[in-house]
Every structure is written in structure tokens, then in C-alpha cells.
Design an enzyme around this catalytic site. Structure first.
Site, PDB file in Angstrom:
ATOM      1  N   GLY A   1     -17.096  38.179 159.577  1.00  0.00           N
ATOM      2  CA  GLY A   1     -15.875  38.971 159.387  1.00  0.00           C
ATOM      3  C   GLY A   1     -15.552  39.114 157.912  1.00  0.00           C
ATOM      4  N   ARG A  48     -23.040  41.577 161.437  1.00  0.00           N
ATOM      5  CA  ARG A  48     -23.415  40.461 162.309  1.00  0.00           C
ATOM      6  C   ARG A  48     -24.826  40.778 162.806  1.00  0.00           C
ATOM      7  NH1 ARG A  48     -18.390  37.655 162.986  1.00  0.00           N
ATOM      8  NH2 ARG A  48     -16.643  39.091 162.983  1.00  0.00           N
ATOM      9  N   ASP A 104     -18.085  30.123 159.528  1.00  0.00           N
ATOM     10  CA  ASP A 104     -18.933  29.169 160.263  1.00  0.00           C
ATOM     11  C   ASP A 104     -20.327  29.674 160.609  1.00  0.00           C
ATOM     12  OD1 ASP A 104     -17.268  27.104 160.492  1.00  0.00           O
ATOM     13  OD2 ASP A 104     -16.745  27.391 162.601  1.00  0.00           O
ATOM     14  N   THR A 160     -13.103  33.708 154.876  1.00  0.00           N
ATOM     15  CA  THR A 160     -12.598  34.056 156.204  1.00  0.00           C
ATOM     16  C   THR A 160     -11.082  33.918 156.184  1.00  0.00           C
ATOM     17  OG1 THR A 160     -12.437  33.324 158.514  1.00  0.00           O
ATOM     18  CG2 THR A 160     -13.194  31.689 156.960  1.00  0.00           C
ATOM     19  N   ASP A 215      -9.189  33.049 158.508  1.00  0.00           N
ATOM     20  CA  ASP A 215      -8.666  32.032 159.439  1.00  0.00           C
ATOM     21  C   ASP A 215      -8.389  30.669 158.795  1.00  0.00           C
ATOM     22  OD1 ASP A 215      -8.843  33.911 161.379  1.00  0.00           O
ATOM     23  OD2 ASP A 215     -10.549  33.036 162.433  1.00  0.00           O
ATOM     24  N   ASP A 275     -10.330  28.185 158.564  1.00  0.00           N
ATOM     25  CA  ASP A 275     -10.766  27.143 159.501  1.00  0.00           C
ATOM     26  C   ASP A 275     -12.044  26.434 159.052  1.00  0.00           C
ATOM     27  OD1 ASP A 275     -12.360  29.344 159.787  1.00  0.00           O
ATOM     28  OD2 ASP A 275     -12.410  29.312 161.975  1.00  0.00           O
ATOM     29  N   ARG A 302      -8.504  32.818 165.640  1.00  0.00           N
ATOM     30  CA  ARG A 302      -9.143  32.588 166.952  1.00  0.00           C
ATOM     31  C   ARG A 302      -9.067  31.127 167.366  1.00  0.00           C
ATOM     32  NH1 ARG A 302     -14.689  35.337 165.711  1.00  0.00           N
ATOM     33  NH2 ARG A 302     -14.204  33.941 164.018  1.00  0.00           N
TER      34      ARG A 302
HETATM   35  P1  ATP Z   1     -15.945  34.833 160.885  1.00  0.00           P
HETATM   36  O1  ATP Z   1     -15.456  33.406 160.962  1.00  0.00           O
HETATM   37  O2  ATP Z   1     -15.092  35.684 160.034  1.00  0.00           O
HETATM   38  O3  ATP Z   1     -16.279  35.429 162.226  1.00  0.00           O
HETATM   39  P2  ATP Z   1     -18.698  34.081 160.594  1.00  0.00           P
HETATM   40  O4  ATP Z   1     -19.541  33.875 159.400  1.00  0.00           O
HETATM   41  O5  ATP Z   1     -18.407  32.861 161.427  1.00  0.00           O
HETATM   42  O6  ATP Z   1     -17.370  34.784 160.106  1.00  0.00           O
HETATM   43  P3  ATP Z   1     -20.458  35.120 162.657  1.00  0.00           P
HETATM   44  O7  ATP Z   1     -20.555  36.486 163.243  1.00  0.00           O
HETATM   45  O8  ATP Z   1     -20.235  33.978 163.576  1.00  0.00           O
HETATM   46  O9  ATP Z   1     -19.334  35.211 161.522  1.00  0.00           O
HETATM   47  O10 ATP Z   1     -21.818  34.810 161.860  1.00  0.00           O
HETATM   48  C1  ATP Z   1     -22.333  35.732 160.917  1.00  0.00           C
HETATM   49  C2  ATP Z   1     -23.831  35.855 161.051  1.00  0.00           C
HETATM   50  O11 ATP Z   1     -24.428  34.585 160.775  1.00  0.00           O
HETATM   51  C3  ATP Z   1     -24.325  36.215 162.446  1.00  0.00           C
HETATM   52  O12 ATP Z   1     -24.265  37.596 162.708  1.00  0.00           O
HETATM   53  C4  ATP Z   1     -25.783  35.732 162.366  1.00  0.00           C
HETATM   54  O13 ATP Z   1     -26.611  36.667 161.704  1.00  0.00           O
HETATM   55  C5  ATP Z   1     -25.651  34.476 161.502  1.00  0.00           C
HETATM   56  N1  ATP Z   1     -25.626  33.304 162.392  1.00  0.00           N
HETATM   57  C6  ATP Z   1     -24.577  32.835 163.124  1.00  0.00           C
HETATM   58  N2  ATP Z   1     -24.949  31.779 163.881  1.00  0.00           N
HETATM   59  C7  ATP Z   1     -26.272  31.579 163.637  1.00  0.00           C
HETATM   60  C8  ATP Z   1     -27.258  30.670 164.109  1.00  0.00           C
HETATM   61  N3  ATP Z   1     -26.949  29.730 165.016  1.00  0.00           N
HETATM   62  N4  ATP Z   1     -28.509  30.771 163.622  1.00  0.00           N
HETATM   63  C9  ATP Z   1     -28.821  31.705 162.696  1.00  0.00           C
HETATM   64  N5  ATP Z   1     -27.962  32.611 162.235  1.00  0.00           N
HETATM   65  C10 ATP Z   1     -26.700  32.564 162.672  1.00  0.00           C
END
Ligand code: ATP
Length: 328
Positions: A16, A77, A108, A131, A133, A135, A177
Site C-alpha cells: 500500500g 502487489r 509487513d 504504511t 497503519d 503497525d 486493518r
Molecule cells: P501494506 O501494509 O500497506 O499492505 P505491505 O507491504 O504489507 O503493505 P503486501 O501486499 O502485503 O503489502 O506485500 C507487498 C508485496 O510483498 C506483495 O505483493 C508480494 O510481492 C511481496 N510479499 C508479501 N508476502 C510475501 C511472501 N510471503 N513471500 C514473498 N513475497 C511476499
């Protein structure tokens, strides 16, 4: 400083988006340039990493972005990066141009991806928490949180004007969330009647009791701030149940949504992003990897990514109590 452990680095934004990501990109690019490292901007997060969507960036590539929301590198993503094959492609792209270190700005999920990528292929990674959030463990605040909080506060202030004029009850949903930081802080800052967050056990009776108290004491604005991830029910269900209990209430629901993600970053977010962008590059130069740069108690600190993902920042118990006391 002794000689840098890396000569070519890449920077990406993923997951995000959050206001202040641009300020972080700017800080990474300019710090790299200052220390004579080559810096590549990677577009669209891990998708761009797998596709080799890299652009060499210099100090002038990041002109006029410190004040802009969103991310000039775009975020995405990617499901493919969750597969070994996807990450293999990404590694080959890094090898092609000699990228030795990556700065990954996100939440995360972004950090989980970075950690796995480092463990499999040895490309050094440093995370920057971006992010709204808030978090992520290992930093007092994440980039974007302060801006989102102020956006929520300003919106709730406006809702308060209309709530007071019409004696209406408003349920306002803010983002978060799994974490209630935006809800708790914007709720306290706007003098809301009640605040529902995922971290706090709560019953609908608690809420009704607070409405009764407010009625008795003649409180003129009745705003309930609800975090997106709150567990009692959807905001619409809460409004319905309240209407059933208090048929004379004129109830409205307002979901603030993605407005909280946009806008010019606040001063606090720009400064935080600048410090973390600098910290990430310095960390890579010193040979650090698989860590996240954060600011705790006004100091730059590095936390292992595994810890940043697993642990949680505690909600401030005092603030929860203060919210209750001040709402009476
Ligand atoms: P936000 O908290 O704002 O949603 P985020 O970084 O947690 O941000 P995610 O969509 O969960 O957002 O993760 C971003 C990208 O990181 C995913 O689209 C994927 O490409 C990669 N990613 C997430 N989890 C994994 C995993 N277990 N293994 C490899 N790549 C991952």
C-alpha cells in the site's frame, strides 16, 4: 566512513502506498549520490524487480517530490514474487546490472518478501517502514502515519460541525486493518464519544452505556470513531444495532477510505522519511542486511526484519484511559 560494502543499490516501493514514500526515495537517491554509489529506481515494486524495470537515478531525478503524496516509482502487489521462480527472475535482473543492495519501502508483506529474497539469494536488503497503519515494530512511527492521522482528524472535525448542528450521531470509519493507532489518536484529537479499535475487547453494551451517559450529560456532538479492523461488527451493523436501541437517534455512517492514503506528507513524515532514507543507505554501506531502519526515541536504529514483522507496537494504555475520561 570506511569503504562502502556496496557500490550499486536499488530502491523500490511496494504494498500500500503512503504519503512520505517520495521523500524517502529522494533521501535514498541523494544519500547514495553523496557517497558515490550508483542508485537505480525500480518501478512497481517486486513486479519491476522481476521485469528489470530499473532506471538509474541521480539527485535531479528526485526534484520536487519531497512535498508530493504517493510514490513516483509506483507501488504494486505481486503474487509472482511469492514464488521461488519469481524471485529467481528478480535475482537474475539484479545480477545483470550488478545490484548488491536493495532498499525496500513498504509494510509487513514487503519486508517478508525482502527477507526471503535475501535468505535465498544473498542480495542485501534494508527495509523502510512505509504504511499509514503504524503497525510495524522497531520504529515509533511509520512513514505516512502522521499524514493519515491528520487527514482523519481534519475530516472528523468537519463531520463534527454537521453532527453538532443537527444533533446527529456519526459513526466514522478510519483506516487500520489490524491496528487502531489512527482510530485512537484521531478519536482523542477530535473529542469523540467512543473509539473502537481491534486491540481493545469491547461489547455493544459498552457503547450503549456511553451513549446513555452522553445523553444524560447533554453532550452535543456524538461521534464514534471505528477502526477498519475493529472486531465488534461492520460499521453499518453497529449503526443498525444502535438505531434499534435508540430509535430517536439520527444516525449517519461515514467511511473516510482512501483519502487517508493521499495528500502532501506532513512535516513529521517528510523528516522521518528523510532520516530513514539516509539510514537505509548508510546501513547498506556498513554491510547491514535483513534489517529495517527505524527511529525510536529519536535515534536511528536497525531491527532484524524477522522481529519487525513478528512483534507489535503496544497500544498506549494511558491514551485508551484518557480517551474514556475525556469523552465524559
Ligand atoms: P501494506 O501494509 O500497506 O499492505 P505491505 O507491504 O504489507 O503493505 P503486501 O501486499 O502485503 O503489502 O506485500 C507487498 C508485496 O510483498 C506483495 O505483493 C508480494 O510481492 C511481496 N510479499 C508479501 N508476502 C510475501 C511472501 N510471503 N513471500 C514473498 N513475497 C511476499
Amino acid at each position: 566512513m570506511t569503504e562502502s560494502q556496496v557500490k550499486k543499490i536499488g530502491v523500490l516501493t511496494s504494498g500500500g502506498d503512503a504519503p512520505g514514500m517520495n521523500a524517502a526515495i529522494r533521501a535514498v537517491v541523494r544519500t547514495a549520490n553523496y557517497y558515490q554509489l550508483d542508485c537505480f529506481g525500480i518501478r512497481e515494486g517486486y513486479s519491476g524487480l522481476m521485469e528489470g524495470n530499473f532506471t538509474k537515478m541521480g539527485p535531479r531525478s528526485v526534484n520536487n517530490i519531497i512535498n508530493q503524496g504517493g510514490t513516483i516509482l509506483k507501488s504494486a502487489r505481486s503474487l509472482e514474487f511469492k514464488t521461488k521462480e519469481g524471485r529467481q527472475k528478480a535475482f537474475e535482473q539484479c545480477q545483470k546490472i550488478g545490484i548488491e543492495g536493495l532498499v525496500c519501502i513498504g509494510g509487513d508483506g514487503t519486508f517478508t518478501g525482502a527477507k526471503i529474497f535475501y535468505e535465498e539469494f544473498g542480495i542485501k536488503v534494508i527495509g523502510i517502514p512505509g504504511t499509514i497503519d503504524n503497525d510495524i515494530f522497531g520504529t515509533d512511527h511509520t512513514i505516512g502515519y502522521d499524514t493519515a492521522l491528520n487527514t482523519a482528524m481534519e475530516a472528523i472535525d468537519k463531520i463534527r460541525d454537521t453532527a453538532t448542528s443537527h444533533n446527529r450521531v456519526f459513526f466514522v470509519e478510519v483506516m487500520g486493518r489490524d491496528a487502531g493507532f489512527i482510530a485512537l489518536n484521531s478519536g482523542v484529537a477530535t473529542g469523540s464519544l467512543d473509539i473502537l479499535i481491534p486491540e481493545k475487547k469491547y461489547s455493544i453494551e459498552n457503547l450503549f452505556r456511553n451513549f446513555r451517559k452522553a445523553k444524560k450529560s447533554g453532550k452535543s456532538s456524538n461521534i464514534v470513531v471505528v477502526a477498519e479492523g475493529e472486531k465488534l461488527g461492520s460499521i453499518y451493523e453497529l449503526a443498525q444495532q444502535t438505531k434499534a436501541e435508540f430509535p430517536d437517534f439520527d444516525i449517519r455512517v461515514s467511511v473516510l477510505g482512501h483519502t487517508q492514503r493521499g495528500g502532501a506528507p506532513s512535516c513529521a513524515d517528510r523528516v522521518l522519511a528523510s532520516r530513514l532514507g539516509y539510514g537505509a543507505v548508510i546501513g547498506l554501506m556498513e554491510g547491514k542486511t535483513n534489517v529495517m531502519a527505524g527511529i525510536r526515541a529519536n535515534q536511528l536504529v536497525y531491527t532484524p526484519i524477522g522481529e519487525a514483522i513478528k512483534k507489535h507496537n503496544e497500544m498506549n494504555g494511558d491514551l485508551i484511559k484518557i480517551a474514556e475520561i475525556l469523552a465524559t
